[in-house]
Scaffold this motif. Sequence first.
Motif, PDB file in Angstrom:
ATOM      1  N   ILE A  98       7.550   3.853  16.436  1.00  0.00           N
ATOM      2  CA  ILE A  98       7.068   5.154  15.960  1.00  0.00           C
ATOM      3  C   ILE A  98       5.459   5.083  16.507  1.00  0.00           C
ATOM      4  CG2 ILE A  98       6.192   6.425  14.015  1.00  0.00           C
ATOM      5  CD1 ILE A  98       8.714   5.057  12.480  1.00  0.00           C
ATOM      6  N   VAL A  99       5.081   6.250  17.255  1.00  0.00           N
ATOM      7  CA  VAL A  99       3.544   6.427  17.468  1.00  0.00           C
ATOM      8  C   VAL A  99       3.205   7.429  16.675  1.00  0.00           C
ATOM      9  CG1 VAL A  99       2.005   7.064  19.194  1.00  0.00           C
ATOM     10  CG2 VAL A  99       4.159   5.515  19.915  1.00  0.00           C
ATOM     11  N   LEU A 100       2.378   7.189  15.803  1.00  0.00           N
ATOM     12  CA  LEU A 100       1.808   8.167  14.706  1.00  0.00           C
ATOM     13  C   LEU A 100       0.579   8.626  15.237  1.00  0.00           C
ATOM     14  CD1 LEU A 100       1.641   9.601  12.110  1.00  0.00           C
ATOM     15  CD2 LEU A 100       0.785   7.531  10.937  1.00  0.00           C
ATOM     16  N   THR A 144       8.323  -0.945  15.004  1.00  0.00           N
ATOM     17  CA  THR A 144       6.848  -1.177  15.292  1.00  0.00           C
ATOM     18  C   THR A 144       6.272   0.195  14.955  1.00  0.00           C
ATOM     19  OG1 THR A 144       7.120  -2.979  16.877  1.00  0.00           O
ATOM     20  CG2 THR A 144       4.974  -1.998  16.768  1.00  0.00           C
ATOM     21  N   ILE A 145       4.952   0.220  14.359  1.00  0.00           N
ATOM     22  CA  ILE A 145       4.379   1.425  14.196  1.00  0.00           C
ATOM     23  C   ILE A 145       3.145   1.496  14.778  1.00  0.00           C
ATOM     24  CG2 ILE A 145       3.485   3.375  12.465  1.00  0.00           C
ATOM     25  CD1 ILE A 145       5.533   2.221  10.398  1.00  0.00           C
ATOM     26  N   ASP A 146       2.657   2.265  15.863  1.00  0.00           N
ATOM     27  CA  ASP A 146       1.544   2.420  16.277  1.00  0.00           C
ATOM     28  C   ASP A 146       0.741   3.549  16.000  1.00  0.00           C
ATOM     29  OD1 ASP A 146       1.453  -0.150  18.321  1.00  0.00           O
ATOM     30  OD2 ASP A 146       3.215   0.872  18.897  1.00  0.00           O
ATOM     31  N   THR A 147      -0.364   3.372  15.585  1.00  0.00           N
ATOM     32  CA  THR A 147      -1.356   4.635  15.265  1.00  0.00           C
ATOM     33  C   THR A 147      -2.429   5.056  16.093  1.00  0.00           C
ATOM     34  OG1 THR A 147      -2.575   3.318  13.690  1.00  0.00           O
ATOM     35  CG2 THR A 147      -0.573   4.104  12.682  1.00  0.00           C
ATOM     36  N   LEU A 148      -2.730   6.286  16.042  1.00  0.00           N
ATOM     37  CA  LEU A 148      -3.911   6.724  16.732  1.00  0.00           C
ATOM     38  C   LEU A 148      -4.671   7.728  15.875  1.00  0.00           C
ATOM     39  CD1 LEU A 148      -1.472   6.478  19.063  1.00  0.00           C
ATOM     40  CD2 LEU A 148      -3.165   7.410  20.622  1.00  0.00           C
ATOM     41  N   LEU A 186      -4.929   4.092   8.876  1.00  0.00           N
ATOM     42  CA  LEU A 186      -3.929   4.062   9.919  1.00  0.00           C
ATOM     43  C   LEU A 186      -4.025   2.457  10.326  1.00  0.00           C
ATOM     44  CD1 LEU A 186      -5.417   7.222  11.861  1.00  0.00           C
ATOM     45  CD2 LEU A 186      -3.129   6.915  10.394  1.00  0.00           C
ATOM     46  N   SER A 187      -5.105   1.841  10.402  1.00  0.00           N
ATOM     47  CA  SER A 187      -5.056   0.338  10.750  1.00  0.00           C
ATOM     48  C   SER A 187      -4.142  -0.234   9.913  1.00  0.00           C
ATOM     49  CB  SER A 187      -6.576  -0.094  10.444  1.00  0.00           C
ATOM     50  OG  SER A 187      -7.335   0.445  11.382  1.00  0.00           O
ATOM     51  N   CYS A 188      -4.312  -0.043   8.455  1.00  0.00           N
ATOM     52  CA  CYS A 188      -3.366  -0.538   7.558  1.00  0.00           C
ATOM     53  C   CYS A 188      -1.881  -0.486   7.930  1.00  0.00           C
ATOM     54  CB  CYS A 188      -3.510  -0.404   6.223  1.00  0.00           C
ATOM     55  SG  CYS A 188      -2.506  -1.084   4.942  1.00  0.00           S
ATOM     56  N   ILE A 189      -1.340   0.712   8.403  1.00  0.00           N
ATOM     57  CA  ILE A 189      -0.114   1.219   8.586  1.00  0.00           C
ATOM     58  C   ILE A 189       0.232   0.193   9.636  1.00  0.00           C
ATOM     59  CG2 ILE A 189       1.483   2.904   9.471  1.00  0.00           C
ATOM     60  CD1 ILE A 189      -0.409   4.873   7.905  1.00  0.00           C
TER      61      ILE A 189
END
Length: 431
Positions: free
Chosen positions: A155-157, A185-189, A201-204
């Motif tokens: 997932i790219v959030l 895996t969840i990557d966040t921007l 977002l870092s915690c996610i």
Amino acid sequence: MITRKRLAAGASALLAAVALGGFGPVGSAAAADEPAGDKPAPKVELVLDVSGSMRARDIDGDSRMAAAKQAFNEVLDATPEEVELGIRTLGANYPGEDRKTGCKDTAQLYPVGPLDRTEAKTAVATLRPTGWTPIGPALLKAADDLEGGDGTRRIVLISDGEDTCQPLDPCEVAREIAAKGIGLTIDTLGLVADAKTRAQLSCIADATGGTYTSVRHKDELTDRVGQLVDRAADPVVTPVAVEGAAQCASAPQLKPGLYTDREKFGEHRYYRVDVEPGKELRAAVSVAADRAVNRDYGVLLRAVTTHGREIVRGQGAGDGRTDVVSTGLRYPKPDADSDSGSDGTDEPQAETVCLQVSNSYSAPASVKTTPGLPVELTVDVVDGPDGSSDVAAFGLGRGWWLLGALVVAGFLTGVIWGWLSRWRVAVWRTN
């Protein structure tokens, strides 16, 4: 366009290339053992925040929504054929003030599956910044969208603000997803993210082994989303935890692979790698700022002998707009016909090369400096280049020949041009 940008991205691209180089033979063997058609397709879902705050015009003079649309269009054009991609939105449909309704506002804009680029782009074009920011509910639905199959799932959030639907904490949602053991895996921007948004977002991302990236420019957003989509198609490599030493003599011995460590602010850490004659050492390192740090920082990777003499180095720098700084190096060990070993035999001996990883990060007084910063180190040893040129020793490697040719050509061109100019002046005076 997106391909050129990725090739110029530098550190992250180098790290991925080295990692894949180290594990290429394994992938080739696997491909030979099973038909390509039986390999599970990697799945990616892009989850986009379409809340009202995405109207803000602070990304290169354009709105956050316009930057996201441009990035999506370029990424859709470059998505690998084997990747099944979907798009989910949050806050895209309900413009009202009712919190209960707003916190249910998440929908699948394009289903996860084989990509029809035109259809996906058409769907993205219809988006308008609208409502709330239900990150937690969107992540739960996205996890359901990616259920089934054994391939890589990611997932790219992309969001510009905190979740507005507490007490459903999106960080807890990410931990629940990780606890299921489904390998998602969840990557966040974070788009122009403030401190609270960055922390959430870092915690996610941390909960599922993903990454967080702060974005302030269009090209950064395009490059990063594209890298994450491409990564879904890459072989999965599990990093090995290792602890570097303060001196080369006591450093751990590493073999080709991917390693993780933590390094204090301003610390030097050493690792040892054996390089046989005729082989080339390739190494890359990235250090992440997983907390608030002062602007202007860098990371240094040096290859030195056991006596401390520098062989080659690589360095990278950041200015506060990036969260990860990476660099890499290459050191070819030439063949030696008469390189006898220290044990008296005629067998050439491997050279022990010490890799030194240093950083120049610093933090405000209010920020904890422990534990250290996350370090990812990739090590690979491959067959060296043909011939005796040493890229590490001469810097330019075979480029010296090109440089010499250019110098000679420039000199001759100057002489000829000067002679022609004098001749033309003489003719003009005569006439």
